[in-house]
Structures are given as C-alpha cells and as structure tokens.
Design a protein around this motif. Sequence first.
Motif, PDB file in Angstrom:
ATOM      1  N   ASN A 276      43.636  41.834  35.477  1.00 12.27           N
ATOM      2  CA  ASN A 276      44.013  42.478  34.216  1.00 12.27           C
ATOM      3  C   ASN A 276      44.557  41.444  33.234  1.00 12.27           C
ATOM      4  O   ASN A 276      44.164  41.406  32.065  1.00 12.27           O
ATOM      5  N   ASP A 277      45.466  40.599  33.700  1.00 16.54           N
ATOM      6  CA  ASP A 277      46.043  39.549  32.852  1.00 16.54           C
ATOM      7  C   ASP A 277      44.985  38.564  32.361  1.00 16.54           C
ATOM      8  O   ASP A 277      45.071  38.063  31.249  1.00 16.54           O
ATOM      9  N   ALA A 278      44.003  38.302  33.218  1.00 22.08           N
ATOM     10  CA  ALA A 278      42.940  37.355  32.868  1.00 22.08           C
ATOM     11  C   ALA A 278      41.908  37.981  31.931  1.00 22.08           C
ATOM     12  O   ALA A 278      40.995  37.290  31.480  1.00 22.08           O
ATOM     13  N   GLN A 279      42.042  39.281  31.679  1.00 19.17           N
ATOM     14  CA  GLN A 279      41.145  39.991  30.770  1.00 19.17           C
ATOM     15  C   GLN A 279      39.684  39.972  31.239  1.00 19.17           C
ATOM     16  O   GLN A 279      38.767  39.839  30.441  1.00 19.17           O
ATOM     17  N   TRP A 280      39.482  40.103  32.563  1.00 17.51           N
ATOM     18  CA  TRP A 280      38.112  40.190  33.053  1.00 17.51           C
ATOM     19  C   TRP A 280      37.484  41.459  32.489  1.00 17.51           C
ATOM     20  O   TRP A 280      38.144  42.505  32.398  1.00 17.51           O
ATOM     21  N   SER A 281      36.226  41.389  32.171  1.00 20.62           N
ATOM     22  CA  SER A 281      35.538  42.524  31.552  1.00 20.62           C
ATOM     23  C   SER A 281      35.461  43.733  32.488  1.00 20.62           C
ATOM     24  O   SER A 281      35.341  44.862  32.023  1.00 20.62           O
ATOM     25  N   ASN A 282      35.529  43.512  33.772  1.00 24.89           N
ATOM     26  CA  ASN A 282      35.452  44.600  34.752  1.00 24.89           C
ATOM     27  C   ASN A 282      36.807  44.914  35.390  1.00 24.89           C
ATOM     28  O   ASN A 282      36.876  45.485  36.477  1.00 24.89           O
ATOM     29  N   ARG A 283      37.880  44.594  34.699  1.00 22.58           N
ATOM     30  CA  ARG A 283      39.226  44.789  35.269  1.00 22.58           C
ATOM     31  C   ARG A 283      39.499  46.238  35.643  1.00 22.58           C
ATOM     32  O   ARG A 283      40.178  46.516  36.621  1.00 22.58           O
ATOM     33  N   ARG A 284      38.958  47.163  34.890  1.00 23.87           N
ATOM     34  CA  ARG A 284      39.157  48.591  35.193  1.00 23.87           C
ATOM     35  C   ARG A 284      38.518  48.944  36.537  1.00 23.87           C
ATOM     36  O   ARG A 284      39.066  49.748  37.284  1.00 23.87           O
ATOM     37  N   ASN A 285      37.394  48.321  36.862  1.00 26.61           N
ATOM     38  CA  ASN A 285      36.735  48.571  38.148  1.00 26.61           C
ATOM     39  C   ASN A 285      37.616  48.126  39.323  1.00 26.61           C
ATOM     40  O   ASN A 285      37.634  48.776  40.366  1.00 26.61           O
ATOM     41  N   PHE A 286      38.320  47.019  39.137  1.00 23.89           N
ATOM     42  CA  PHE A 286      39.247  46.555  40.179  1.00 23.89           C
ATOM     43  C   PHE A 286      40.346  47.590  40.398  1.00 23.89           C
ATOM     44  O   PHE A 286      40.693  47.907  41.539  1.00 23.89           O
ATOM     45  N   GLU A 287      40.874  48.112  39.316  1.00 20.92           N
ATOM     46  CA  GLU A 287      41.922  49.137  39.408  1.00 20.92           C
ATOM     47  C   GLU A 287      41.405  50.376  40.129  1.00 20.92           C
ATOM     48  O   GLU A 287      42.088  50.922  41.007  1.00 20.92           O
TER      49      GLU A 287
END
Length: 175
Positions: free
Chosen positions: A152-163
């Motif tokens: 999330n902090d790194a602003q990955w485009s798929n961060r929501r998928n990790f969550e």
Amino acid sequence: MGKQQLKKYFSQLSKEDLEDQIIELYTTSKEVKKYYDFLLNPDIRKIIDEWKARISKEYFPVYGKRIKARRSIGQKAIRELSFLGVPPDIIADIRLYAIEIAILFTIEQNRTNVAFFKSFETQFKNALDYMHKNGILSDFKSRCRQIVARVNDAQWSNRRNFELLYARYQLKHKQ
C-alpha cells in the motif's frame, strides 16, 4: 519405473552394490549430493541464510553488478527447501522474504512494472495458500499484514488485491 520395480531391483542387490550405486549417484548428481549433505549435516540456519542472500542479491547486487530482479530465484529456493524436507515454517519464511525484498526493491528503485506487481500478487496468494494448508498462517499474521501495508505504501497498482487476498485468508483461518 515405479516404486515397486525399484524396490524389487534393490532387493536383488548386495549391500556393497547398493552402497556403490549410492556413492556413484552422490558423486555424479548435484541434487543427490545436496540431499545427502543436508541429511547428514542438517544446518538449516546456514541454508536459509544462503537463500536469503541469493534472493537479496537478485535485487540489490553487490560491487556494482547488474540488477536482475528474477522472481524465479525465490521459486528455486522454495523447490530446493521442499526437496530437502525442511519444515513448512521455514519455507513460508522464504516465501514471504522474497516478497518483502521485491517490495523494498520497487520502493528504492521507484519501479512501476505492473507485470512485476502481478507476479508478486500471485506469489503472495501462493504463500497464503501454503501457510493455510500447513496450519501456520497465524504464525505469520503480522508479516502478512506488514506486506499488505508495504504494498500500500509503495503504491503498487494492485495493492487492493493484496488486501482482499489477506482478508479472504483471515476469514478462512477463523473458520
């Protein structure tokens, strides 16, 4: 050849012939040598440190060497550790370590490669699957949460998928 045929073949050999074959395999096959070296001297800490160093060097090479950033090195570590029969918590540690290093790499190098992010999303899912299957997900809860936060902090485009992945496994684990 199946196990039954192999057992039958071995039963026909003398002890000395069997020893000679194993020694021949030991000297000619890297995998067999590695297996017996580990079996006779199981220095788990040493092998973990070696693999973590290799994974780190992929993303942060020493002495000005070229950055390779190959995810396959982490996968190779997992295959080898599984082959050697190390405990699941160690394999889970290496799985998560590879993801953590990749996140750090993208932050420091300011990388925005979507395919790279997606491959680590898959790796995170596989790590969660593995930990859930082996009943050790709760042991790595804080590290998984940390990975989600760092992505999330790194602003990955798929961060929501990790969550979403982590939330799904949290629900599975509670059942």
